[in-house]
Design a protein around this motif. Structure first.
Motif: not given
Length: 391
Positions: A109-115, A119-120, A155-156
């Motif tokens: 989940a943390e990885l998805e948030s970092a990704r 993107e932003l 972070d990713v």
């Protein structure tokens, strides 16, 4: 008057002659009683193997320690025990996995948030790059957008690394054999919560056992890598070969450890470790002058042989010798002993320097030992009897 004197002389001489004859008879009887029947032989010159004997311990050729690579987990199964033969990648034990699986979900989940953040940040950075050429945004604002993009990408990468580490920890909950071998000890027990690095099992790699012989420096000079070795055991001789020699001597006894790889006969198992055994290093061959072991007599802490001296009455001389190798029932004489010397083969224990002996004939040789023993006992009894009569 002359006749009377002559008769007187004869009378005086005759008693003296009788006493001398009696003394000679006693001497002859004593000499006969003192003579032992012995068998004699000559030293043999043969080519004997040169061997160095040593003692040492049987130990694992290579000992493999299997430890926990992840900590804080409970052991839920143990699939191997002492004495088991295992192959590479066999499962030996398993740990609990629940907490690690939860950690993995959180890290995913943390990885998805970092990704998402990447993107932003990438969108903002791309816009800043387009506007930085004009006056729509300042250079400082553009730099901040670009910096935010780089940080988001870092972070990713960090989240991916943490997730990979967690997945590796999950894999480590299954403890496998890193090589084939035999389990020599087990510390793992179901229910234990282990820490990272805790020992679980020990293995003898490939099940191979070696002999770690201890040699003094004066014998080591003839031993080299590749020297053949023979170790007698109840199941027969085990052949071996020197594979390595320690570069230093022990501080406790001054001996050097020689590592010998063993090759048990086909169909037999490797010997057990932790056993003190004796073995022989086969150095080569060398000529030896030897006599029967029964010819060597220990007296006063030294080794002697008795050699026959020719004469009207055969006697023996005691000769001190130095002994060396032994083969079957023969002993090597390393000191100066002529190969032409006639050495007493048996009965030497009852002799002393200058003893009168009788040499056994060829037909009597096989019985010489028994004869010598019997006559020694008879002579001892005769001496006691003569002493009693003399008293």
């Amino acid at each position: 008057m002359a006749a009377v004197v002559a008769i007187g002389v004869v009378v005086l001489v005759l008693p003296m002659t009788k006493e001398n004859d009696a003394a000679l008879g006693v001497a002859e009887t004593t000499q006969s009683a003192a003579a032992l029947t012995v068998a004699v032989t000559t030293p043999q010159r043969d080519v004997w193997p040169v061997e160095v004997q040593a003692n040492g311990w049987l130990a694992a050729w290579q000992e493999v320690v299997i430890s926990a690579q992840v900590g804080g987990q409970m052991i839920v199964s143990v699939n191997a025990d002492v004495g088991d033969t295992v192959a590479e990648d066999d499962v030996l034990s398993e740990f609990s996995r629940g907490s690690l699986e939860n950690d993995i979900q959180q890290l995913e989940a943390e990885l998805e948030s970092a990704r998402a953040s990447v993107e932003l940040a990438t969108t903002d950075a791309d816009r800043a790059r387009k506007l930085s050429s004009g006056s729509a945004i300042s250079q400082q604002q553009a730099a901040e957008y670009l910096s935010t993009e780089r940080k988001a990408k870092a972070d990713v990468s960090s989240a991916e690394a943490q997730l990979a580490s967690a997945r590796l920890d999950l894999d480590h909950t299954v403890v496998t054999a890193v090589t084939s071998g035999v389990i020599s000890s087990r510390s793992a027990a179901i229910g234990d919560v282990v820490s990272a690095g805790a020992e679980l099992f020990r293995m003898v790699r490939d099940g191979r056992v070696e002999w770690q012989a201890e040699l003094p420096l004066n014998q080591l000079r003839n031993v080299d890598v590749g020297t053949p070795v023979s170790i007698p055991t109840p199941i027969g001789e085990i052949a071996g070969e020197v594979r390595r020699i320690s570069p230093s001597a022990s501080e406790s006894n001054g001996r050097v450890i020689v590592y010998v790889s063993l090759t048990p006969p086909d169909g037999t198992v490797q010997p057990k470790t932790g056993i003190m055994i004796s073995g022989v290093f086969k150095i080569g061959e060398r000529e030896a002058v030897s006599v029967p072991s029964s010819s060597v007599v220990m007296q006063d802490g030294f080794s002697y042989v008795f050699t026959l001296e020719d004469g009207e009455t055969p006697t023996v001389s005691r000769v001190r010798v130095e002994t060396g190798r032994r083969q079957d029932d023969r002993v090597e004489i390393t000191s100066d002993l002529s190969v032409d010397a006639r050495v007493v083969q048996s009965g030497g224990a009852f002799l002393s320097d200058g003893s009168v002996v009788r040499v056994a004939t060829a037909a009597q040789t096989s019985d010489a030992t028994n004869v010598a023993t019997g006559e020694a006992e008879q002579n001892a009894a005769a001496s006691i009897e003569n002493q009693v009569e003399a008293d």
